[in-house]
Design a protein around this motif. Sequence first.
Motif, PDB file in Angstrom:
ATOM      1  N   CYS A   1       0.835  -1.207   0.000  1.00  0.00           N
ATOM      2  CA  CYS A   1       0.000   0.000   0.000  1.00  0.00           C
ATOM      3  C   CYS A   1       0.868   1.254   0.000  1.00  0.00           C
ATOM      4  O   CYS A   1       0.605   2.211  -0.747  1.00  0.00           O
ATOM      5  CB  CYS A   1      -0.932   0.003   1.207  1.00  0.00           C
ATOM      6  SG  CYS A   1      -2.268  -1.205   1.128  1.00  0.00           S
ATOM      7  N   ALA A   2       1.915   1.254   0.819  1.00  0.00           N
ATOM      8  CA  ALA A   2       2.811   2.414   0.881  1.00  0.00           C
ATOM      9  C   ALA A   2       3.441   2.690  -0.475  1.00  0.00           C
ATOM     10  O   ALA A   2       3.637   3.852  -0.855  1.00  0.00           O
ATOM     11  CB  ALA A   2       3.894   2.175   1.928  1.00  0.00           C
ATOM     12  N   LYS A   3       3.743   1.636  -1.213  1.00  0.00           N
ATOM     13  CA  LYS A   3       4.450   1.799  -2.480  1.00  0.00           C
ATOM     14  C   LYS A   3       3.564   2.325  -3.606  1.00  0.00           C
ATOM     15  O   LYS A   3       4.082   2.809  -4.620  1.00  0.00           O
ATOM     16  CB  LYS A   3       5.101   0.467  -2.874  1.00  0.00           C
ATOM     17  CG  LYS A   3       6.277   0.110  -1.959  1.00  0.00           C
ATOM     18  CD  LYS A   3       6.855  -1.259  -2.231  1.00  0.00           C
ATOM     19  CE  LYS A   3       8.042  -1.527  -1.300  1.00  0.00           C
ATOM     20  NZ  LYS A   3       8.661  -2.856  -1.521  1.00  0.00           N
ATOM     21  N   VAL A   4       2.230   2.248  -3.437  1.00  0.00           N
ATOM     22  CA  VAL A   4       1.333   2.845  -4.435  1.00  0.00           C
ATOM     23  C   VAL A   4       0.649   4.090  -3.891  1.00  0.00           C
ATOM     24  O   VAL A   4      -0.188   4.686  -4.574  1.00  0.00           O
ATOM     25  CB  VAL A   4       0.276   1.837  -4.931  1.00  0.00           C
ATOM     26  CG1 VAL A   4       0.933   0.665  -5.628  1.00  0.00           C
ATOM     27  CG2 VAL A   4      -0.623   1.371  -3.799  1.00  0.00           C
ATOM     28  N   GLY A   5       0.993   4.471  -2.665  1.00  0.00           N
ATOM     29  CA  GLY A   5       0.396   5.661  -2.066  1.00  0.00           C
ATOM     30  C   GLY A   5      -0.966   5.420  -1.445  1.00  0.00           C
ATOM     31  O   GLY A   5      -1.657   6.375  -1.080  1.00  0.00           O
TER      32      GLY A   5
END
Length: 535
Positions: free
Chosen positions: A89-93
Amino acid sequence: MTTAPKTTAPRTTAPNANWTLTHTSRAHAGSRPDHAAIICEDRVTTYTKLHRDSNRAAHALRAQGVGRGDRVAYLGRESENYYLVILACAKVGAVLVPVNWRLTPYEVDHILRDSGASLVFVDDEFWDTLEKVRPQLPALHTVIRTDGMDSDGEPARGTGLPAWYADRPDTDLAQAAEPDDAVVQIYTSGTTGLPKGAVLAHRSFFTLPAAMREHGVAWIDWLPDDISLISLPGFGIAGIGWFMHTFNAGGTSVVMPQFDPQEAVRLIRTYGVTTTFAAPAMLQAMAAERGAGPEAFTSLRKIAYGAAPMSETLLKRCLETFACEFAQIYASTETGSVAVCLPPEAHHPGSTVLESVGLPCPGNEIKVIGPDGAELPPGAIGQICVRAPSRMLGYWNLPEATGRTLVGEWLYMGDAGYLDEHGYLHLCDRMNDTIIVAGQNIYPAEVEKALAAHPSVADAAVVGLPDQQWGEAVHACVVLRPGARATPRELLLSLRGHLADYKIPGAYHFVETLPRNPTGKILRRAVREELARPL
């Protein structure tokens, strides 16, 4: 107002306050690729595997149309899957919404509906819960089963989370996260009993360790060689926060899907656990295990405890049994990380500050204010306020509630206390009357509302009373309607299915009236005092 002092301690190399979880994932995969990031049920996930698999999952999320600011829910126990999804999730914002797996379908429905989650990951164990609420959630268009099982209860080949992202590339995404970008939304009820989504940014998991190093203190710390036991649920700030601090330092997290004292002792002995965070009731249960003497805990260097008071008797036993440093912490979901700490050096026989919760952590400030908002002098009891760079961004879609809790840079904690002349914070009572059972928050208004739905109940007040095993126990004072009758068992059964089991009162007291103030608010403190009075 009190700020942290400067002292001298060795510095360690670690991420600074401007890093993000995306940055950490990539950095550790490059610098310590074969180091264990997660151990769960004796399965080992290295930093390389965690980074690459979370990249694949991030690409899969993007293919599902998930992007910056979208909410993604996770209904399942703590595991390598859970933390992989957070990183994806963090890597796609996107923003992860962890769902307390102990909740009833009714409670799960509220969180999924309020967050507007478009995609949810779910363990097979909780599939039936999700199926009960899914038809009423039009925004939820995708469900990913994390651990597909066959008819014998064994993992089915080609199913579950790994199969979902298996054909995606493991390359880094171009998405650039910033420290102030939202990354997780943790639901915590307030005094109204309505669950609120506290939105935390990447910085919530970086500012405290950076400030500790900057001030040269090691009250609580996470080192690259640490092996941390994650024994508290990851759907709350204590579990997810302890994991993230360990992860950011490059350490190893030994993750428990559910706390069990016997298994906790085994994990500490087997993996040489060096540090952990636990509620006092959990430490008491571990210390009571057969064979749980100092020889079983020789690897431990530091234990942090909090979420409930610890008696002097239990603390003395823990110091003898675990034979390591102890640090008490005071925090909340809204603070994003530890706000106040009672350092290890204060934990010794004859210490005059053990009744306090400690000093503000480096980089944080504490003040106590009166009803008019003015700062109070030492010794005067008022509302505790915290200024911390790790604080939440706000409550999801609740600007008024955010404005009441986050005033400028100050968090109004809802707790009553005072600062002594040396700057130590002392808690007197919880202004929001939160009950804490084995580290789990229970909010009286939510339970009172459920009790009031019973046709025989005219009025109810719910409070917590001290309990030797769990810290506190839930008690209900009930006023029945004229001519109505009800037994404690009838009331208990009426709550099942509407509240998680740990929220249901274990004791019921029938009274004629409840104490209230001139505005009609129940005086829960008076209720507690009356119930605690010897017969």
